[in-house]
Design an enzyme around this catalytic site. Structure first.
Site, PDB file in Angstrom:
ATOM      1  CB  SER A   9      -0.901   0.014   1.238  1.00 40.99           C
ATOM      2  OG  SER A   9      -1.440   1.306   1.396  1.00 40.99           O
ATOM      3  CG  HIS A  32      -3.776  -1.739  -1.505  1.00 38.48           C
ATOM      4  ND1 HIS A  32      -4.818  -2.608  -1.788  1.00 38.48           N
ATOM      5  CD2 HIS A  32      -4.221  -0.937  -0.504  1.00 38.48           C
ATOM      6  CE1 HIS A  32      -5.837  -2.347  -0.980  1.00 38.48           C
ATOM      7  NE2 HIS A  32      -5.502  -1.336  -0.195  1.00 38.48           N
ATOM      8  CG  ASP A  34      -5.121   2.146   0.936  1.00 44.95           C
ATOM      9  OD1 ASP A  34      -6.054   1.329   0.846  1.00 44.95           O
ATOM     10  OD2 ASP A  34      -3.998   1.857   1.389  1.00 44.95           O
ATOM     11  CG  MET A  36      -8.476   6.766   2.628  1.00 37.80           C
ATOM     12  SD  MET A  36      -7.522   6.929   4.138  1.00 37.80           S
ATOM     13  CE  MET A  36      -6.697   5.340   4.157  1.00 37.80           C
ATOM     14  CG  HIS A  65      -9.199  -0.203  -0.404  1.00 39.31           C
ATOM     15  ND1 HIS A  65      -8.590  -0.379   0.830  1.00 39.31           N
ATOM     16  CD2 HIS A  65     -10.539  -0.221  -0.158  1.00 39.31           C
ATOM     17  CE1 HIS A  65      -9.520  -0.483   1.766  1.00 39.31           C
ATOM     18  NE2 HIS A  65     -10.706  -0.383   1.196  1.00 39.31           N
ATOM     19  CG  MET A  67     -11.289   2.820   2.174  1.00 40.55           C
ATOM     20  SD  MET A  67      -9.750   2.930   3.103  1.00 40.55           S
ATOM     21  CE  MET A  67      -8.585   2.993   1.752  1.00 40.55           C
ATOM     22  CG  MET A 136     -11.480  -3.188   5.238  1.00 41.23           C
ATOM     23  SD  MET A 136     -10.002  -2.774   4.290  1.00 41.23           S
ATOM     24  CE  MET A 136      -8.983  -1.950   5.532  1.00 41.23           C
ATOM     25  CG  ASP A 174      -6.040  -3.086   3.244  1.00 40.45           C
ATOM     26  OD1 ASP A 174      -4.949  -2.800   3.752  1.00 40.45           O
ATOM     27  OD2 ASP A 174      -6.732  -2.274   2.582  1.00 40.45           O
TER      28      ASP A 174
HETATM   29  C1  DX5 Z   1      -6.317   1.260   5.681  1.00 42.51           C
HETATM   30  C2  DX5 Z   1      -5.823   0.977   4.284  1.00 42.51           C
HETATM   31  C3  DX5 Z   1      -4.679   0.037   4.231  1.00 42.51           C
HETATM   32  C4  DX5 Z   1      -3.432   0.526   4.905  1.00 42.51           C
HETATM   33  C5  DX5 Z   1      -2.656  -0.658   5.369  1.00 42.51           C
HETATM   34  O1  DX5 Z   1      -7.476   1.988   5.611  1.00 42.51           O
HETATM   35  O2  DX5 Z   1      -6.849   0.422   3.501  1.00 42.51           O
HETATM   36  O3  DX5 Z   1      -4.403  -0.359   2.895  1.00 42.51           O
HETATM   37  O4  DX5 Z   1      -2.620   1.307   4.080  1.00 42.51           O
HETATM   38  O5  DX5 Z   1      -1.597  -0.205   6.124  1.00 42.51           O
HETATM   39  P1  DX5 Z   1      -0.795  -1.142   7.126  1.00 42.51           P
HETATM   40  O6  DX5 Z   1      -0.234  -2.285   6.327  1.00 42.51           O
HETATM   41  O7  DX5 Z   1       0.245  -0.235   7.665  1.00 42.51           O
HETATM   42  O8  DX5 Z   1      -1.768  -1.616   8.168  1.00 42.51           O
HETATM   43 ZN    ZN Z   2      -6.405  -0.541   1.526  1.00 43.13          ZN
END
Ligand code: DX5
Ligand code: ZN
Length: 225
Positions: A9, A32, A34, A36, A65, A67, A136, A174
């Site tokens: 990620s 990956h 993310d 948000m 991903h 969110m 998750m 994840d």
């Molecule tokens: C959290 C994200 C993850 C995050 C994982 O909301 O979806 O992808 O980056 O990070 P680590 O591996 O540090 O838990």
């Molecule tokens: Zn993620």
């Protein structure tokens, strides 16, 4: 070909040196990304500009991903930006079947993400249409959180459900994953492991990817053994 895939990620990467950080993990199977929105999750990260930047820098498939609330409104932006696989949250989607079909019709792979408190049973009538299910193992929004152990049982239930349905989607996990728990996560049925801080927080990110991969393969070997 390995059974276990690693998806670092970039939430934990250095955004001022993204091309350098992507170059450091050229052994990864996916990237990956993310996204948000500060609404569905209590944090804001980045959007299509970073997806495009990754696409122009690496040939590794982009695992995006989302969110975000109301993914139907903007999912096309991410497809146009170069996503190879898009996951949308069950909790954020009103017309999930329509969303999944739309992503696939546009030539992109599609998956559904479940938050820690959402049971796998909600997938009963969508599972057969999915390229990926993402569980998750932390509450989404932040990197560096602790893995929620109950995810292991959830993974086993999801694997059993896939067998019952005769389908074989990628099963991604994840949050809070590193070389210390990748073996048990893969042994429970995960095939794609996301890791942010365990990869980009390491002095040698490629070695960290390899270590997580190796641990994951050990876990996979235990399935059916
Ligand atoms: C959290 C994200 C993850 C995050 C994982 O909301 O979806 O992808 O980056 O990070 P680590 O591996 O540090 O838990
Ligand atoms: Zn993620």
């Amino acid at each position: 070909m390995s059974a276990i895939k690693i998806s670092p990620s970039i939430l934990s990467a250095d955004m001022a040196n993204l091309a350098r950080d992507l170059d450091r993990i050229s052994c990864a199977d996916y990237i990956h990304v993310d996204v948000m929105d500060g609404h569905f999750v209590p944090n804001l990260s980045y959007g299509t500009a970073i997806v495009k930047a990754c696409k122009s820098t690496t040939d590794i498939p982009l695992d995006v991903h989302l969110m975000i609330s109301n993914p139907d409104d903007t999912v096309d932006w991410y497809i146009d930006a170069g996503a190879d696989l898009i996951t949308v949250h069950y909790e954020a989607s009103t017309h999930l079947h329509r969303t999944i079909c739309h992503i696939k019709d546009r030539g992109c792979k599609a998956g559904v993400v479940l938050n820690p408190a959402t049971p796998v049973s909600v997938l009963e009538d969508i599972l057969d249409d999915l390229d990926m299910v993402l569980l998750m193992s932390v509450n989404p929004g932040f990197g560096g959180q602790k893995f929620i152990p109950r995810t292991l049982d959830k993974l086993r239930r999801l694997s059993a459900m896939c067998r019952e349905h005769g389908v074989n989607p990628l099963i991604e996990v994840d949050g809070g994953i590193g070389s210390g728990n990748a073996e048990e996560v893969a042994a429970a049925g995960a095939t794609v492991l996301v890791a942010g801080s365990a990869v980009f927080g390491a002095s040698d990110p490629a070695a960290a990817v390899e270590a997580i991969h190796h641990a994951g393969e050990l876990g996979y070997a235990k399935i059916g053994a």
